[in-house]
Design a protein around this motif. Structure first.
Motif, PDB file in Angstrom:
ATOM      1  N   LYS A  75       0.885  -1.164   0.000  1.00  0.00           N
ATOM      2  CA  LYS A  75       0.000   0.000   0.000  1.00  0.00           C
ATOM      3  C   LYS A  75       0.923   1.214   0.000  1.00  0.00           C
ATOM      4  O   LYS A  75       1.774   1.348   0.878  1.00  0.00           O
ATOM      5  N   LEU A  76       0.771   2.058  -1.001  1.00  0.00           N
ATOM      6  CA  LEU A  76       1.617   3.242  -1.123  1.00  0.00           C
ATOM      7  C   LEU A  76       0.764   4.503  -1.046  1.00  0.00           C
ATOM      8  O   LEU A  76      -0.382   4.517  -1.499  1.00  0.00           O
ATOM      9  N   ARG A  77       1.357   5.550  -0.492  1.00  0.00           N
ATOM     10  CA  ARG A  77       0.704   6.861  -0.447  1.00  0.00           C
ATOM     11  C   ARG A  77       1.631   7.858  -1.138  1.00  0.00           C
ATOM     12  O   ARG A  77       2.818   7.945  -0.823  1.00  0.00           O
ATOM     13  N   PHE A  78       1.059   8.611  -2.075  1.00  0.00           N
ATOM     14  CA  PHE A  78       1.777   9.671  -2.766  1.00  0.00           C
ATOM     15  C   PHE A  78       1.202  10.992  -2.263  1.00  0.00           C
ATOM     16  O   PHE A  78       0.040  11.298  -2.502  1.00  0.00           O
ATOM     17  N   ALA A  79       2.014  11.761  -1.525  1.00  0.00           N
ATOM     18  CA  ALA A  79       1.578  13.031  -0.950  1.00  0.00           C
ATOM     19  C   ALA A  79       2.169  14.166  -1.781  1.00  0.00           C
ATOM     20  O   ALA A  79       3.391  14.332  -1.845  1.00  0.00           O
ATOM     21  N   PHE A  80       1.301  14.929  -2.416  1.00  0.00           N
ATOM     22  CA  PHE A  80       1.720  16.022  -3.287  1.00  0.00           C
ATOM     23  C   PHE A  80       1.864  17.305  -2.467  1.00  0.00           C
ATOM     24  O   PHE A  80       1.012  17.625  -1.647  1.00  0.00           O
ATOM     25  N   SER A  81       2.938  18.037  -2.694  1.00  0.00           N
ATOM     26  CA  SER A  81       3.215  19.280  -1.979  1.00  0.00           C
ATOM     27  C   SER A  81       2.115  20.305  -2.223  1.00  0.00           C
ATOM     28  O   SER A  81       1.552  20.359  -3.319  1.00  0.00           O
TER      29      SER A  81
END
Length: 190
Positions: free
Chosen positions: A139-145
């Protein structure tokens, strides 16, 4: 993936986005972000499967993605594995280190663990075993600035990071093919 790059990833001791270790790709090496997520299946190889065909986010937003590595058609025992990523924005010369942060879900601790070295990390990245005829999930999370500019890009899953014991004897022809997941960052007011 070249053996020297894999050794570098493994020697780092932590799973990091592979883009930290790779030279920026030229425009010819990158896949346009308008393509759908590639779900390649090759007999005898492990296969990376992404749980979505594209992502749409706003600045400051996050996107959670389920990814599996299906090794059910292979007799290769990979051992403990990780899943490196590269992130590219269209129209920019190389990877963007500050625009997107990648985290992995640690099921045992019920916490998101950022990739890369961070002395404040109290939890370890997942390194599940990918044995022959088995499947593992991430499970991956991509957090955008909040400062990321609207646009398009691609997240590239670059195969496996493996432990040295198995990596030294694993046939590279059985590694998963790279998979690309396009994304779109919308303007904040949309």
């Amino acid at each position: 993936m070249k053996t020297s790059r894999i050794a570098t990833i493994v020697a780092a001791g932590v799973l990091v986005p592979a883009a930290f270790l790779a030279a920026p790709a030229t425009a010819a090496e990158r896949t346009p972000s308008t393509a759908t997520a590639e779900q390649q299946s090759t007999a005898g190889r492990a296969v990376i499967k992404v749980g979505t065909t594209s992502l749409t986010v706003k600045p400051g937003g996050t996107a959670d993605v389920d990814v599996t590595v299906d090794n059910s058609a292979s007799d290769t025992d990979f051992g403990g594995v990780g899943l490196p990523t590269q992130i590219w924005f269209d129209g920019k010369p190389g990877p963007e280190w500050n625009d997107v942060k990648v985290s992995f879900w640690n099921e045992e601790k019920h916490a998101w663990v950022p990739t890369g070295w961070d002395p404040s990390n109290e939890f370890e990245l997942p390194y599940p075993r990918l044995d022959k005829r088995s499947t593992v999930g991430f499970k991956l999370r991509f957090a955008f600035s909040p400062d990321v500019q609207p646009g398009q890009g691609v997240i590239q899953f670059t195969g496996l990071s493996m432990d040295m014991e198995k990596g030294a004897t694993t046939d590279q022809a059985t590694w998963p093919a790279e998979v690309k997941l396009p994304f779109t960052v919308l303007p904040a007011d949309r």
